[in-house]
Design a protein around this motif. Structure first.
Motif, PDB file in Angstrom:
ATOM      1  N   VAL A 132       4.780   6.681   3.520  1.00 38.83           N
ATOM      2  CA  VAL A 132       4.363   7.148   2.191  1.00 38.83           C
ATOM      3  C   VAL A 132       5.074   8.451   1.835  1.00 38.83           C
ATOM      4  O   VAL A 132       5.618   8.600   0.731  1.00 38.83           O
ATOM      5  N   VAL A 133       5.093   9.401   2.761  1.00 42.05           N
ATOM      6  CA  VAL A 133       5.716  10.701   2.494  1.00 42.05           C
ATOM      7  C   VAL A 133       7.219  10.544   2.261  1.00 42.05           C
ATOM      8  O   VAL A 133       7.786  11.137   1.341  1.00 42.05           O
ATOM      9  N   THR A 134       7.860   9.721   3.091  1.00 39.38           N
ATOM     10  CA  THR A 134       9.306   9.516   2.947  1.00 39.38           C
ATOM     11  C   THR A 134       9.645   8.891   1.600  1.00 39.38           C
ATOM     12  O   THR A 134      10.563   9.343   0.895  1.00 39.38           O
ATOM     13  N   LEU A 135       8.914   7.850   1.235  1.00 41.46           N
ATOM     14  CA  LEU A 135       9.189   7.182  -0.042  1.00 41.46           C
ATOM     15  C   LEU A 135       8.856   8.093  -1.212  1.00 41.46           C
ATOM     16  O   LEU A 135       9.595   8.117  -2.212  1.00 41.46           O
ATOM     17  N   TRP A 136       7.791   8.845  -1.108  1.00 40.86           N
ATOM     18  CA  TRP A 136       7.428   9.796  -2.173  1.00 40.86           C
ATOM     19  C   TRP A 136       8.541  10.811  -2.393  1.00 40.86           C
ATOM     20  O   TRP A 136       8.919  11.114  -3.539  1.00 40.86           O
ATOM     21  N   LEU A 137       9.103  11.336  -1.303  1.00 38.77           N
ATOM     22  CA  LEU A 137      10.174  12.325  -1.425  1.00 38.77           C
ATOM     23  C   LEU A 137      11.456  11.731  -1.992  1.00 38.77           C
ATOM     24  O   LEU A 137      12.278  12.443  -2.574  1.00 38.77           O
ATOM     25  N   ALA A 138      11.642  10.411  -1.824  1.00 39.38           N
ATOM     26  CA  ALA A 138      12.846   9.752  -2.346  1.00 39.38           C
ATOM     27  C   ALA A 138      12.689   9.353  -3.803  1.00 39.38           C
ATOM     28  O   ALA A 138      13.675   9.240  -4.535  1.00 39.38           O
ATOM     29  N   TRP A 176       5.820  -0.820 -12.367  1.00 40.62           N
ATOM     30  CA  TRP A 176       4.606  -1.635 -12.295  1.00 40.62           C
ATOM     31  C   TRP A 176       4.937  -3.105 -12.073  1.00 40.62           C
ATOM     32  O   TRP A 176       4.238  -3.809 -11.324  1.00 40.62           O
ATOM     33  N   LEU A 177       5.995  -3.580 -12.690  1.00 47.03           N
ATOM     34  CA  LEU A 177       6.411  -4.968 -12.490  1.00 47.03           C
ATOM     35  C   LEU A 177       6.784  -5.212 -11.033  1.00 47.03           C
ATOM     36  O   LEU A 177       6.409  -6.243 -10.448  1.00 47.03           O
ATOM     37  N   TRP A 178       7.505  -4.280 -10.435  1.00 45.26           N
ATOM     38  CA  TRP A 178       7.889  -4.436  -9.032  1.00 45.26           C
ATOM     39  C   TRP A 178       6.658  -4.474  -8.134  1.00 45.26           C
ATOM     40  O   TRP A 178       6.591  -5.280  -7.200  1.00 45.26           O
ATOM     41  N   LEU A 179       5.686  -3.625  -8.407  1.00 48.78           N
ATOM     42  CA  LEU A 179       4.452  -3.653  -7.613  1.00 48.78           C
ATOM     43  C   LEU A 179       3.749  -5.000  -7.763  1.00 48.78           C
ATOM     44  O   LEU A 179       3.221  -5.551  -6.788  1.00 48.78           O
ATOM     45  N   PHE A 230      13.465  -0.627  -3.269  1.00 48.92           N
ATOM     46  CA  PHE A 230      14.164  -1.750  -2.654  1.00 48.92           C
ATOM     47  C   PHE A 230      14.464  -1.478  -1.186  1.00 48.92           C
ATOM     48  O   PHE A 230      14.166  -2.309  -0.313  1.00 48.92           O
ATOM     49  N   TRP A 231      15.049  -0.316  -0.907  1.00 52.70           N
ATOM     50  CA  TRP A 231      15.455  -0.047   0.463  1.00 52.70           C
ATOM     51  C   TRP A 231      14.262   0.200   1.380  1.00 52.70           C
ATOM     52  O   TRP A 231      14.337  -0.072   2.596  1.00 52.70           O
ATOM     53  N   PHE A 232      13.153   0.671   0.840  1.00 53.06           N
ATOM     54  CA  PHE A 232      11.955   0.746   1.679  1.00 53.06           C
ATOM     55  C   PHE A 232      11.468  -0.655   2.035  1.00 53.06           C
ATOM     56  O   PHE A 232      11.139  -0.931   3.194  1.00 53.06           O
ATOM     57  N   LEU A 233      11.404  -1.539   1.047  1.00 52.98           N
ATOM     58  CA  LEU A 233      10.914  -2.888   1.300  1.00 52.98           C
ATOM     59  C   LEU A 233      11.835  -3.674   2.236  1.00 52.98           C
ATOM     60  O   LEU A 233      11.380  -4.531   2.993  1.00 52.98           O
ATOM     61  N   ILE A 275       0.829  -1.200   0.000  1.00 51.69           N
ATOM     62  CA  ILE A 275       0.000   0.000   0.000  1.00 51.69           C
ATOM     63  C   ILE A 275       0.869   1.257   0.000  1.00 51.69           C
ATOM     64  O   ILE A 275       0.598   2.230  -0.725  1.00 51.69           O
ATOM     65  N   VAL A 276       1.939   1.240   0.802  1.00 53.12           N
ATOM     66  CA  VAL A 276       2.844   2.392   0.856  1.00 53.12           C
ATOM     67  C   VAL A 276       3.484   2.641  -0.502  1.00 53.12           C
ATOM     68  O   VAL A 276       3.548   3.781  -0.980  1.00 53.12           O
ATOM     69  N   CYS A 277       3.958   1.585  -1.154  1.00 51.86           N
ATOM     70  CA  CYS A 277       4.595   1.736  -2.472  1.00 51.86           C
ATOM     71  C   CYS A 277       3.617   2.292  -3.497  1.00 51.86           C
ATOM     72  O   CYS A 277       3.967   3.185  -4.282  1.00 51.86           O
ATOM     73  N   VAL A 278       2.393   1.773  -3.502  1.00 54.75           N
ATOM     74  CA  VAL A 278       1.380   2.241  -4.451  1.00 54.75           C
ATOM     75  C   VAL A 278       1.061   3.713  -4.213  1.00 54.75           C
ATOM     76  O   VAL A 278       1.011   4.518  -5.157  1.00 54.75           O
ATOM     77  N   LEU A 279       0.842   4.086  -2.951  1.00 53.82           N
ATOM     78  CA  LEU A 279       0.498   5.472  -2.641  1.00 53.82           C
ATOM     79  C   LEU A 279       1.659   6.422  -2.941  1.00 53.82           C
ATOM     80  O   LEU A 279       1.448   7.524  -3.463  1.00 53.82           O
ATOM     81  N   ALA A 280       2.893   6.008  -2.638  1.00 52.06           N
ATOM     82  CA  ALA A 280       4.049   6.868  -2.900  1.00 52.06           C
ATOM     83  C   ALA A 280       4.213   7.106  -4.399  1.00 52.06           C
ATOM     84  O   ALA A 280       4.480   8.236  -4.838  1.00 52.06           O
ATOM     85  N   LEU A 281       4.051   6.049  -5.201  1.00 52.13           N
ATOM     86  CA  LEU A 281       4.139   6.207  -6.654  1.00 52.13           C
ATOM     87  C   LEU A 281       2.978   7.046  -7.181  1.00 52.13           C
ATOM     88  O   LEU A 281       3.148   7.820  -8.134  1.00 52.13           O
ATOM     89  N   ALA A 282       1.810   6.906  -6.563  1.00 53.76           N
ATOM     90  CA  ALA A 282       0.662   7.715  -6.966  1.00 53.76           C
ATOM     91  C   ALA A 282       0.905   9.192  -6.653  1.00 53.76           C
ATOM     92  O   ALA A 282       0.616  10.069  -7.476  1.00 53.76           O
ATOM     93  N   PHE A 283       1.453   9.476  -5.461  1.00 55.76           N
ATOM     94  CA  PHE A 283       1.786  10.853  -5.103  1.00 55.76           C
ATOM     95  C   PHE A 283       2.802  11.424  -6.089  1.00 55.76           C
ATOM     96  O   PHE A 283       2.692  12.573  -6.528  1.00 55.76           O
TER      97      PHE A 283
END
Length: 314
Positions: A89-95, A296-299, A161-164, A8-16
């Motif tokens: 989500v915010v951290t990953l979005w900023l990265a 998308w493949l990673w998701l 990768f590093w988030f996961l 969910i975090v990855c999807v939302l960060a990519l969406a942001f």
């Protein structure tokens, strides 16, 4: 719900990132870069002394990364529930910088397609360190294509990768180290020793993500050629991580990259990468698409792995 939180975090960060892109003002990475510039000016006072310069570089890396890493660890331990998910989500979005990557690439591809070489040179000079005025149309396209492939690894896949793997601390540490390497990782008299610690840390943190990125490019492009380029051309490259990424990406797109490139300090002769087709506006856009489809493949992979774990533990 907890098991599916990373997805969910990855999807939302990519969406942001897709909807808003990078913050135009007060971006933490920009602020960190300015702080790093100030630290380097104060501490890199003896570039001609190898050991002193090396120790100054080590101290600078610790000084800059330890406080932020400590804060990231504290947030991960002190916050929970929806607030932790929001922080992730915010951290990953900023990265992440998938939209920014695409915008920079298209800014080069569009004038190339229209035959406006001067504008294409101006735009490519914003994303590469080469002497843009000395590049012809193919050289501009090759530089932009390489930038899309390499930065896809650093600004998209390594962040995921590093988030996961390590959550907020992993994302923060990688982004800081990667920024320091981009600023200090030059093999010139000033940074040869001072930037060595940052460069080696970046190589270490990027080793696995780079090879996963190369695998991603291979799976989504011309697989046989990408695999051959990865195995035969990547070892000739100076960088242990950029080599696999760009070789596999060039092979996946069947585009010819590498070779002689003009820099302000002179022409740098780099090993050839990829296939037989010359780079052009299409190859720049194809590289952007490759990175986007890779995300998308990673998701999809994260979804499948999460679903399997859910079925096993339920």
């Amino acid at each position: 719900m907890l098991l599916f939180a990373p997805l969910i975090v990855c999807v939302l960060a990519l969406a942001f990132d897709h909807l808003m892109g990078e913050p135009r003002h007060l971006h933490p990475v920009v602020g960190f870069g300015r702080l790093a510039t100030g630290v380097e000016k104060r501490l890199n006072t003896a570039p001609g002394n190898p050991w002193r310069s090396l120790l100054a570089g080590l101290f600078s890396v610790i000084l800059l990364t330890a406080p932020m890493l400590g804060l990231a660890i504290w947030v991960s331990l002190a916050v929970d529930g929806l607030l932790l998910v929001l922080a992730q989500v915010v951290t990953l979005w900023l990265a992440l910088s998938l939209r920014g990557l695409a915008e920079h690439g298209k800014a080069v591809a569009e004038p190339l397609r229209e035959g406006d070489l001067e504008k294409a040179r101006d735009q490519v000079s914003r994303i590469v360190s080469r002497k843009a005025s000395a590049l012809n149309e193919q050289g501009v396209a090759a530089a932009a294509t390489e930038s899309m492939l390499e930065n896809g690894a650093d600004a998209v896949f390594a962040s995921l990768f590093w988030f996961l793997v390590a959550g907020i601390p992993g994302v923060v540490m990688h982004r800081m180290v990667n920024t320091l390497d981009a600023m200090w990782g030059y093999r010139n008299p000033r940074f040869l020793y001072f930037g060595r610690v940052a460069a080696r840390l970046d190589d270490l943190m990027g080793w696995v993500p780079a090879r996963l990125t190369a695998l991603t490019y291979m799976l989504l492009g011309e697989r046989t050629l990408a695999w051959w380029c990865w195995r035969t051309q990547a070892p000739q490259w100076d960088s242990p991580n950029a080599g696999p990424v760009m070789a596999a990406g060039a092979g996946a797109l069947n585009v010819r990259l590498g070779g002689p490139s003009p820099y302000p300090s002179g022409v740098k002769h780099r090993p050839a990468l990829g296939g037989t087709q010359d780079a052009n506006a299409v190859s720049v856009e194809a590289a952007i698409t490759l990175v986007r489809h890779g995300a998308w493949l990673w998701l999809g992979v994260v979804l499948v792995v999460t679903a399997v774990i859910f079925l096993v533990v339920r």
